[in-house]
Design an enzyme around this catalytic site. Structure first.
Site, PDB file in Angstrom:
ATOM      1  N   ASP A 177       0.849  -1.193   0.000  1.00  0.00           N
ATOM      2  CA  ASP A 177       0.000   0.000   0.000  1.00  0.00           C
ATOM      3  C   ASP A 177       0.889   1.250   0.000  1.00  0.00           C
ATOM      4  O   ASP A 177       1.837   1.332  -0.776  1.00  0.00           O
ATOM      5  CB  ASP A 177      -0.965  -0.049   1.186  1.00  0.00           C
ATOM      6  CG  ASP A 177      -2.104   0.956   1.058  1.00  0.00           C
ATOM      7  OD1 ASP A 177      -3.061   0.654   0.322  1.00  0.00           O
ATOM      8  OD2 ASP A 177      -2.028   2.048   1.658  1.00  0.00           O
ATOM      9  N   TYR A 307      -2.457  10.838   0.558  1.00  0.00           N
ATOM     10  CA  TYR A 307      -3.001  10.635  -0.787  1.00  0.00           C
ATOM     11  C   TYR A 307      -2.921  11.937  -1.595  1.00  0.00           C
ATOM     12  O   TYR A 307      -2.630  11.925  -2.798  1.00  0.00           O
ATOM     13  CB  TYR A 307      -4.444  10.151  -0.711  1.00  0.00           C
ATOM     14  CG  TYR A 307      -4.601   8.702  -0.321  1.00  0.00           C
ATOM     15  CD1 TYR A 307      -4.956   7.745  -1.261  1.00  0.00           C
ATOM     16  CD2 TYR A 307      -4.415   8.284   0.992  1.00  0.00           C
ATOM     17  CE1 TYR A 307      -5.118   6.409  -0.908  1.00  0.00           C
ATOM     18  CE2 TYR A 307      -4.576   6.962   1.355  1.00  0.00           C
ATOM     19  CZ  TYR A 307      -4.927   6.025   0.401  1.00  0.00           C
ATOM     20  OH  TYR A 307      -5.082   4.716   0.762  1.00  0.00           O
ATOM     21  N   HIS A 361      -4.820  -7.810   0.152  1.00  0.00           N
ATOM     22  CA  HIS A 361      -4.117  -6.548   0.342  1.00  0.00           C
ATOM     23  C   HIS A 361      -3.385  -6.474   1.669  1.00  0.00           C
ATOM     24  O   HIS A 361      -2.332  -5.842   1.773  1.00  0.00           O
ATOM     25  CB  HIS A 361      -5.140  -5.407   0.244  1.00  0.00           C
ATOM     26  CG  HIS A 361      -4.550  -4.045   0.236  1.00  0.00           C
ATOM     27  ND1 HIS A 361      -3.833  -3.542  -0.824  1.00  0.00           N
ATOM     28  CD2 HIS A 361      -4.560  -3.057   1.180  1.00  0.00           C
ATOM     29  CE1 HIS A 361      -3.445  -2.311  -0.555  1.00  0.00           C
ATOM     30  NE2 HIS A 361      -3.854  -1.990   0.655  1.00  0.00           N
TER      31      HIS A 361
END
Length: 384
Positions: A177, A307, A361
């Site tokens: 990630d 982000y 994930h």
């Protein structure tokens, strides 16, 4: 660099306040639809919130977290929380592991057990690691970045400084990630110190230059880019919100623990290898330990800020640009993207590629044995 020991100590008042808020949740009215089709399923969320309010034992979770040796360092004016766990073996190899969103340093504990003390799991003690597992800026007990611009590139600089301060002149890096992006940036910007990187996710902002004349996209690469775009359109609303309006989202989620649980837990279900049943992979206590870290530190807004920063400073590589440290890639079947090897080889020397039999994930939590074995196999050749 000043480094202090750290222990988690959440006040009784903060725990009582959380329980009051959970019990006072104002539930949204919903139009009937198939479970999980439009997001977090209402009945499941109500059950989780009730458990969080009345049965979850934060103090037990806190004690478990505090069994990991934790520290706070001042790295160039940025305070960084990290676990520093020494390996049990004759020559432990230094490795910095970076978590992602919506996880935290807590998601790495089973993996650290296997990497730091392999003999306890029937593996060779010669393959032990010294693991440094920092909390990203704005996550858990690492305060938000003091200034704008803390993308994967800047975090990589922080990690390189931290590893030097801990006495590691050369080291490896691992991540999934957001942590995968930091590991890529470490290899790109600090190749003289980084022996190699192991990834279990390819950052979505990774963008190699493509020369349509000399190295056109392969059919597999075209399929991957199409699937990536389709996934973003159907499932990527969270990331678009994080990267464009993080402060709007923060105002809501920082005030509502039920909202926070809905936002984060849905991803643990959607992105894991659980066949749609979240508790096949994660117990309520596991989910709520992670959620409680977000809640008690008030970090949901600062965590999604990265982000925004990564959108402004993507992992973009120019034509002909190469990253010298070797790369290992572990591709888990229920991961949210599945790049072909050639897409990484446009920039990296891919020295190891593993298609995993299961897992998603959250590989460090879902399949710590598989992930640890793959990490050991890769760094075995790089140990000095």
């Amino acid at each position: 660099m000043h480094i202090d020991p750290f222990e988690i100590r959440v006040s009784d008042d903060a725990i009582d306040d959380l329980r009051r808020r959970l019990r006072a949740t104002r539930w949204a009215s919903v139009t009937p639809s198939p479970a999980w089709q439009q997001g977090t399923e209402n009945a499941w969320l109500r059950e989780l919130v009730a458990y969080w309010a009345d049965q979850f034992d934060w103090r037990a979770a806190e004690r478990a977290l505090n069994r990991q040796p934790q520290f706070i360092a001042d790295v160039g004016g940025q305070r960084v929380h990290f676990v520093h766990r020494r390996g049990v073996g004759p020559r432990p190899y230094p490795l910095v592991i970076t978590h992602g969103w919506p996880g935290s340093f807590a998601e790495l504990h089973a993996l650290l057990d296997r990497l730091c003390d392999p003999a306890a799991f029937g593996e060779d003690a010669e393959q032990a690691f010294d693991v440094v597992a920092p909390s990203l800026p704005g996550f858990a007990f690492s305060p938000a970045a003091a200034l704008p611009g803390a993308s994967a590139w800047q975090v990589a600089d922080l990690w390189a400084s931290l590893m030097r301060a801990l006495g590691y002149k050369r080291f490896g890096a691992q991540g999934g990630d957001l942590g995968a992006g930091v590991s890529v940036a470490l290899a790109s910007r600090h190749g003289s110190a980084v022996d190699g990187i192991h990834l279990n996710f390819l950052p979505t902002s990774y963008e190699p230059a493509v020369d349509a004349a000399s190295a056109p996209l392969t059919p597999a690469e075209q399929d991957y880019l199409r699937e990536k775009a389709e996934w973003a359109a159907a499932e990527g609303g969270y990331a678009h919100m994080h990267s464009t309006k993080p402060q709007t989202l923060a105002a809501a989620l920082n005030d509502s623990p039920a909202g926070l649980a809905a936002w984060i837990s849905e991803k643990f279900r959607a992105w894991s290898d659980c066949d749609g049943v979240i508790e096949r992979r994660f117990t309520k206590d596991t989910l709520l330990t992670n959620l409680s870290l977000y809640w008690f530190t008030g970090c949901i807004g600062s965590s999604v800020q990265m982000y925004w920063e990564n959108r402004l400073q993507p992992l973009r590589f120019a034509a002909g640009q190469r990253v010298s440290p070797p790369v290992a890639f572990a591709r888990f079947p229920r991961e949210i993207n599945h790049p072909p090897r050639s897409w990484l080889e446009r920039v990296f020397n891919v020295a190891q590629w593993t298609d995993m039999p299961r897992g998603g994930h959250f590989a460090a939590m879902e399949e710590p044995d598989l992930l640890a074995a793959d990490i050991r196999r890769f760094f075995r050749r790089l140990r000095q």
